[in-house]
Design a protein around this motif. Structure first.
Motif, PDB file in Angstrom:
ATOM      1  N   MET A   1       0.865  -1.171   0.000  1.00  0.00           N
ATOM      2  CA  MET A   1       0.000   0.000   0.000  1.00  0.00           C
ATOM      3  C   MET A   1       0.903   1.223   0.000  1.00  0.00           C
ATOM      4  O   MET A   1       1.477   1.578   1.026  1.00  0.00           O
ATOM      5  CB  MET A   1      -0.934  -0.024   1.207  1.00  0.00           C
ATOM      6  CG  MET A   1      -1.873  -1.212   1.189  1.00  0.00           C
ATOM      7  SD  MET A   1      -3.067  -1.147   2.523  1.00  0.00           S
ATOM      8  CE  MET A   1      -3.851  -2.741   2.359  1.00  0.00           C
ATOM      9  N   ILE A   2       1.051   1.817  -1.173  1.00  0.00           N
ATOM     10  CA  ILE A   2       1.970   2.933  -1.355  1.00  0.00           C
ATOM     11  C   ILE A   2       1.161   4.224  -1.365  1.00  0.00           C
ATOM     12  O   ILE A   2       0.230   4.386  -2.155  1.00  0.00           O
ATOM     13  CB  ILE A   2       2.763   2.768  -2.660  1.00  0.00           C
ATOM     14  CG1 ILE A   2       3.544   1.446  -2.623  1.00  0.00           C
ATOM     15  CG2 ILE A   2       3.682   3.965  -2.883  1.00  0.00           C
ATOM     16  CD1 ILE A   2       4.131   1.031  -3.941  1.00  0.00           C
ATOM     17  N   GLN A   3       1.537   5.133  -0.472  1.00  0.00           N
ATOM     18  CA  GLN A   3       0.840   6.413  -0.406  1.00  0.00           C
ATOM     19  C   GLN A   3       1.433   7.374  -1.420  1.00  0.00           C
ATOM     20  O   GLN A   3       2.625   7.356  -1.676  1.00  0.00           O
ATOM     21  CB  GLN A   3       0.914   6.976   1.011  1.00  0.00           C
ATOM     22  CG  GLN A   3       2.315   7.033   1.563  1.00  0.00           C
ATOM     23  CD  GLN A   3       2.363   6.725   3.048  1.00  0.00           C
ATOM     24  OE1 GLN A   3       1.417   6.247   3.650  1.00  0.00           O
ATOM     25  NE2 GLN A   3       3.489   7.013   3.651  1.00  0.00           N
ATOM     26  N   SER A   4       0.556   8.168  -2.001  1.00  0.00           N
ATOM     27  CA  SER A   4       0.996   9.205  -2.921  1.00  0.00           C
ATOM     28  C   SER A   4       0.120  10.424  -2.668  1.00  0.00           C
ATOM     29  O   SER A   4      -0.653  10.445  -1.715  1.00  0.00           O
ATOM     30  CB  SER A   4       0.891   8.724  -4.374  1.00  0.00           C
ATOM     31  OG  SER A   4      -0.452   8.461  -4.712  1.00  0.00           O
ATOM     32  N   GLU A   5       0.221  11.429  -3.498  1.00  0.00           N
ATOM     33  CA  GLU A   5      -0.510  12.672  -3.262  1.00  0.00           C
ATOM     34  C   GLU A   5      -2.014  12.435  -3.314  1.00  0.00           C
ATOM     35  O   GLU A   5      -2.583  12.176  -4.378  1.00  0.00           O
ATOM     36  CB  GLU A   5      -0.127  13.738  -4.289  1.00  0.00           C
ATOM     37  CG  GLU A   5      -0.766  15.071  -3.990  1.00  0.00           C
ATOM     38  CD  GLU A   5      -0.316  16.168  -4.940  1.00  0.00           C
ATOM     39  OE1 GLU A   5      -0.835  17.262  -4.811  1.00  0.00           O
ATOM     40  OE2 GLU A   5       0.529  15.921  -5.797  1.00  0.00           O
ATOM     41  N   GLY A   6      -2.638  12.499  -2.149  1.00  0.00           N
ATOM     42  CA  GLY A   6      -4.089  12.357  -2.060  1.00  0.00           C
ATOM     43  C   GLY A   6      -4.605  10.989  -2.472  1.00  0.00           C
ATOM     44  O   GLY A   6      -5.779  10.845  -2.795  1.00  0.00           O
TER      45      GLY A   6
ATOM     46  N   PRO B   1      -1.593   9.669   3.120  1.00  0.00           N
ATOM     47  CA  PRO B   1      -1.245  10.305   1.841  1.00  0.00           C
ATOM     48  C   PRO B   1      -0.433  11.581   2.073  1.00  0.00           C
ATOM     49  O   PRO B   1      -0.732  12.364   2.966  1.00  0.00           O
ATOM     50  CB  PRO B   1      -2.604  10.609   1.209  1.00  0.00           C
ATOM     51  CG  PRO B   1      -3.547   9.650   1.869  1.00  0.00           C
ATOM     52  CD  PRO B   1      -3.026   9.483   3.267  1.00  0.00           C
ATOM     53  N   GLN B   2       0.616  11.761   1.287  1.00  0.00           N
ATOM     54  CA  GLN B   2       1.546  12.883   1.425  1.00  0.00           C
ATOM     55  C   GLN B   2       1.480  13.774   0.190  1.00  0.00           C
ATOM     56  O   GLN B   2       1.157  13.301  -0.894  1.00  0.00           O
ATOM     57  CB  GLN B   2       2.974  12.367   1.615  1.00  0.00           C
ATOM     58  CG  GLN B   2       3.149  11.474   2.814  1.00  0.00           C
ATOM     59  CD  GLN B   2       2.913  12.203   4.117  1.00  0.00           C
ATOM     60  OE1 GLN B   2       3.351  13.343   4.289  1.00  0.00           O
ATOM     61  NE2 GLN B   2       2.200  11.572   5.040  1.00  0.00           N
ATOM     62  N   PRO B   3       1.834  15.035   0.366  1.00  0.00           N
ATOM     63  CA  PRO B   3       1.911  15.885  -0.821  1.00  0.00           C
ATOM     64  C   PRO B   3       3.098  15.459  -1.679  1.00  0.00           C
ATOM     65  O   PRO B   3       4.096  14.946  -1.174  1.00  0.00           O
ATOM     66  CB  PRO B   3       2.122  17.285  -0.256  1.00  0.00           C
ATOM     67  CG  PRO B   3       2.617  17.083   1.127  1.00  0.00           C
ATOM     68  CD  PRO B   3       2.119  15.740   1.588  1.00  0.00           C
TER      69      PRO B   3
END
Length: 168
Positions: free
Chosen positions: A73-78, A162-164
């Protein structure tokens, strides 16, 4: 001489499944299905007795299917990108679909029950992107296997924020 055992799924069309000299027999069959059986005694000259019959409803196994494998589960922008592999120990034809639940996590660590979203995913897909998430908000995401009998695995859970996207 021996016994002949026949099986049917409709009670009309019977097929011989085995002959045995034993007084018991275990038949490996599909779960949650009604089967009809006939048993004949056959003498040394090949003459069959009248048959005895029974009908048996097989039980649905309480065992849940295995969880998906190698879940990332990879977080990305939003967004959170979820990828996985099919679990070992279950045939592809026994998988009905995947279920993905995502929930906002409150500051006390509990799930916010009002934000639960559930996605039912076709069994041919092994990837899902969840968009329109709040940057900096923690989410609990759980991926499940659902089999053809609608049993659900225990699930693979991870937390993500989620990160910017960094500026160029």
């Amino acid at each position: 001489s021996h016994y002949q055992i026949q099986r049917s799924i409709d009670g009309i069309n019977f097929v011989a499944i085995t002959t045995t000299t034993e007084s018991s027999y275990t038949d490996i069959v599909d779960e949650d299905t009604l089967f009809y059986y006939r048993i004949y005694a056959v003498d040394q000259s090949g003459n069959k007795s009248d048959y005895t019959s029974s009908e048996i409803q097989t039980e649905l196994s309480p065992l849940a299917p295995p969880n998906p494998l190698d879940v990332v589960m990879i977080q990305s922008e939003g967004a959170i990108n979820v990828a996985w592999r099919r679990p070992a120990g279950i045939g592809f034809d026994k998988i009905k679909r995947w279920r993905l639940d995502i929930n906002e996590v409150q500051s006390d660590g509990d799930d916010n029950e009002f934000t639960l979203k559930t996605y039912l995913i076709d069994k041919d897909r092994l990837f899902m992107r969840i968009d329109d998430l709040i940057i900096g908000q923690e989410y609990r995401t759980t991926l499940y296997t659902i089999d053809n009998k609608d049993r659900i695995s225990s699930g693979f859970t991870a937390r993500s924020i989620p990160q910017p996207t960094p500026a160029p």
